[in-house]
Design a protein around this motif. Structure first.
Motif, short mmCIF file in Angstrom:
data_model
loop_
_atom_site.label_atom_id
_atom_site.label_comp_id
_atom_site.label_asym_id
_atom_site.label_seq_id
_atom_site.Cartn_x
_atom_site.Cartn_y
_atom_site.Cartn_z
N ALA A 1 -0.14 -2.38 6.83
CA ALA A 1 -0.63 -1.86 5.55
C ALA A 1 -0.64 -0.34 5.61
N ALA A 2 -0.46 0.30 4.46
CA ALA A 2 -0.40 1.76 4.41
C ALA A 2 -1.40 2.31 3.40
N ASN A 3 -1.82 3.55 3.64
CA ASN A 3 -2.68 4.30 2.72
C ASN A 3 -3.98 3.57 2.39
N VAL A 4 -4.63 3.11 3.45
CA VAL A 4 -5.89 2.38 3.33
C VAL A 4 -7.04 3.34 3.61
N LEU B 1 -2.06 -6.51 -3.04
CA LEU B 1 -3.05 -5.52 -3.44
C LEU B 1 -3.57 -5.90 -4.82
N HIS B 2 -4.91 -5.97 -4.96
CA HIS B 2 -5.51 -6.46 -6.20
C HIS B 2 -6.51 -5.45 -6.75
N PRO B 3 -6.46 -5.13 -8.06
CA PRO B 3 -7.47 -4.26 -8.67
C PRO B 3 -8.79 -5.00 -8.81
N MET B 4 -9.89 -4.31 -8.52
CA MET B 4 -11.22 -4.88 -8.65
C MET B 4 -11.93 -4.29 -9.86
N SER B 5 -12.96 -4.97 -10.33
CA SER B 5 -13.70 -4.50 -11.50
C SER B 5 -14.36 -3.15 -11.23
N SER B 6 -14.64 -2.84 -9.97
CA SER B 6 -15.25 -1.56 -9.61
C SER B 6 -14.26 -0.40 -9.68
N GLY B 7 -12.97 -0.71 -9.80
CA GLY B 7 -11.94 0.32 -9.83
C GLY B 7 -11.25 0.52 -8.50
N SER B 8 -11.71 -0.16 -7.46
CA SER B 8 -11.05 -0.06 -6.16
C SER B 8 -9.89 -1.06 -6.09
N LEU B 9 -9.12 -0.94 -5.03
CA LEU B 9 -7.96 -1.81 -4.82
C LEU B 9 -8.17 -2.59 -3.54
N LEU B 10 -8.10 -3.87 -3.65
CA LEU B 10 -8.39 -4.75 -2.52
C LEU B 10 -7.08 -5.29 -1.95
N LEU B 11 -6.87 -5.06 -0.67
CA LEU B 11 -5.65 -5.46 -0.01
C LEU B 11 -5.95 -6.60 0.96
N ASP B 12 -5.28 -7.72 0.78
CA ASP B 12 -5.49 -8.87 1.65
C ASP B 12 -4.28 -9.06 2.54
N THR B 13 -4.51 -9.31 3.83
CA THR B 13 -3.42 -9.52 4.77
C THR B 13 -3.59 -10.89 5.44
N PRO B 14 -2.49 -11.54 5.81
CA PRO B 14 -2.60 -12.81 6.51
C PRO B 14 -3.30 -12.66 7.86
N GLY B 15 -3.84 -13.74 8.37
CA GLY B 15 -4.44 -13.72 9.69
C GLY B 15 -3.41 -13.35 10.74
N THR C 1 -8.78 2.23 -1.57
CA THR C 1 -8.05 1.05 -1.12
C THR C 1 -8.78 0.42 0.06
N ILE C 2 -9.08 -0.85 -0.08
CA ILE C 2 -9.83 -1.60 0.93
C ILE C 2 -8.90 -2.64 1.54
N ALA C 3 -8.82 -2.67 2.85
CA ALA C 3 -7.99 -3.66 3.54
C ALA C 3 -8.86 -4.63 4.32
N PHE C 4 -8.29 -5.77 4.65
CA PHE C 4 -9.00 -6.80 5.41
C PHE C 4 -8.24 -7.07 6.71
N LEU C 5 -8.98 -7.15 7.80
CA LEU C 5 -8.43 -7.61 9.07
C LEU C 5 -9.34 -8.70 9.61
N GLY D 1 0.80 -1.22 0.00
CA GLY D 1 0.00 0.00 0.00
C GLY D 1 0.83 1.27 0.00
N ASP D 2 2.11 1.16 0.33
CA ASP D 2 2.98 2.33 0.35
C ASP D 2 3.15 2.91 -1.05
N TRP D 3 3.38 4.22 -1.10
CA TRP D 3 3.79 4.90 -2.32
C TRP D 3 5.27 5.26 -2.18
N LEU D 4 6.04 4.98 -3.22
CA LEU D 4 7.45 5.33 -3.21
C LEU D 4 7.85 5.88 -4.57
N LEU D 5 9.04 6.45 -4.64
CA LEU D 5 9.57 6.97 -5.89
C LEU D 5 10.75 6.12 -6.32
#
Length: 342
Positions: free
Chosen positions: A96-99, A228-242, A183-187, A60-64
């Motif tokens: 996760a960052a920028n959620v 981080l995965h692109p969704m058909s809706s245009g959002s970004l889905l972020l999955d994290t381990p348990g 950006t959508i994250a899961f906990l 989720g981080d942004w870098l240059l």
């Protein structure tokens, strides 16, 4: 993908200098592994080894990066989820960052736990993201409304959605949080259906799923890397381990916001230093006697406040030791340079 589709916002754009706009390339971390991160620019996807100056970078981080595809610098985060590292370490670990929104996933079976949901809520509130409690396995539950009522009893304004993670129509209830560039994250703990929900939202088999142990309704941990995965809706889905050893640190504000009802009652106590343990005029004890506050909720509030205070103290001590050691090393290096010049 355009920068907007990747979640780029004015908050990040304002951090770039004019020279960086000419020479640097913005990239977002879309996968995080132990020694490698995968980044996405507007034009391509790249893998970068994690070097010493890249410590702490998370999905989720942004870098240059420069024109040679080498890491330049990490941009400031709009939000950051972190925890005390698992085990006996006192380090803080980025999750996760920028959620924008966090789906707190809990299953409606024997593994349902209000204390655990409150713990996740404290993390989300601390980072300033929007929490949405997603209750899975609605198709296997005889009385979903009882679970919804338990969650809503904590906060009437809390968004709660029951879903069957296997049913595309059912998970459409989450569409309003899944707009372009968000950006959508899961906990959630292992086995609550996060990976199944990810697959349904993405309309493809992105994550491997495991079977449920019938004796305790718990699942086998299946996700091994943050991604981080692109969704058909245009959002970004972020999955994290348990996260089975989730602990809070430096999270007092998040805990207080999660237990805002207790904070309001505390202000109504007769004495400002009331310990809610037999003092006269205690609004907390009166609320418990009247059935307005569950003893479980008060006990968990106290537990989480103690936990975050203890972990914050150990982290502060570690930072102080590291700072002291850094000054010592710098002093030794300066003395060594002085002697060589002499």
């Amino acid at each position: 993908m355009s920068l907007h589709e990747l979640g780029w916002k004015p908050f990040f754009q304002q951090q770039l200098t004019l020279d960086e706009w000419d020479d640097a390339i913005p990239a977002r971390v879309v996968e995080q592994h132990r020694s490698v991160i995968v980044i996405q620019t507007e034009d391509e996807r790249l893998s970068l080894p994690v070097l010493p100056d890249m410590t702490g970078i998370t999905v989720g981080d942004w870098l240059l990066i420069n024109r040679e595809n080498r890491f330049s610098r990490l941009l400031d985060r709009q939000s950051l989820f972190s925890r005390k590292a698992a085990g006996g370490k006192v380090n803080s670990q980025c999750i996760a960052a920028n959620v924008d929104t966090v789906f707190i996933v809990s299953s409606m079976n024997h593994d349902f736990n209000l204390n655990r949901i409150e713990r996740f809520l404290a993390l989300v509130h601390e980072a300033g993201a929007e929490p949405v409690v997603v209750l899975t396995k609605a198709d296997l539950c005889e009385d979903p409304q009882s679970y919804l009522q338990q969650v809503r009893s904590m906060d009437a304004m809390l968004m709660v959605e029951p879903v069957n993670a296997l049913d595309t129509h059912s998970v459409k209830a989450l569409d309003s949080w899944c707009s372009m560039g968000k950006t959508i994250a899961f906990l959630g703990s292992s086995g609550v259906g996060k990976s199944t929900l990810v697959n349904t939202l993405l309309h493809r088999q992105s994550q491997t799923t495991g079977n449920i142990r019938e004796d305790d309704s718990k699942g086998r941990h299946t996700t091994t890397a943050r991604s981080l995965h692109p969704m058909s809706s245009g959002s970004l889905l972020l999955d994290t381990p348990g996260m089975r050893e989730l602990q809070l640190a430096d999270c007092e504000q998040g805990v207080e916001e999660t237990f805002a009802d207790i904070q309001r009652l505390t202000q109504q106590c007769q004495f400002s230093d009331c310990q809610h343990n037999g003092e006269p005029g205690c609004a907390i004890e009166q609320a418990i006697d009247d059935g307005q506050l569950e003893p479980r909720r008060l006990n968990n509030y106290r537990k989480l406040m103690r936990e975050q205070a203890m972990n914050a103290a150990t982290l502060a001590e570690k930072r102080a030791r590291d700072k002291s050691l850094s000054r010592l090393y710098q002093s030794v290096q300066n003395e060594s340079r002085r002697r060589k010049k002499g």
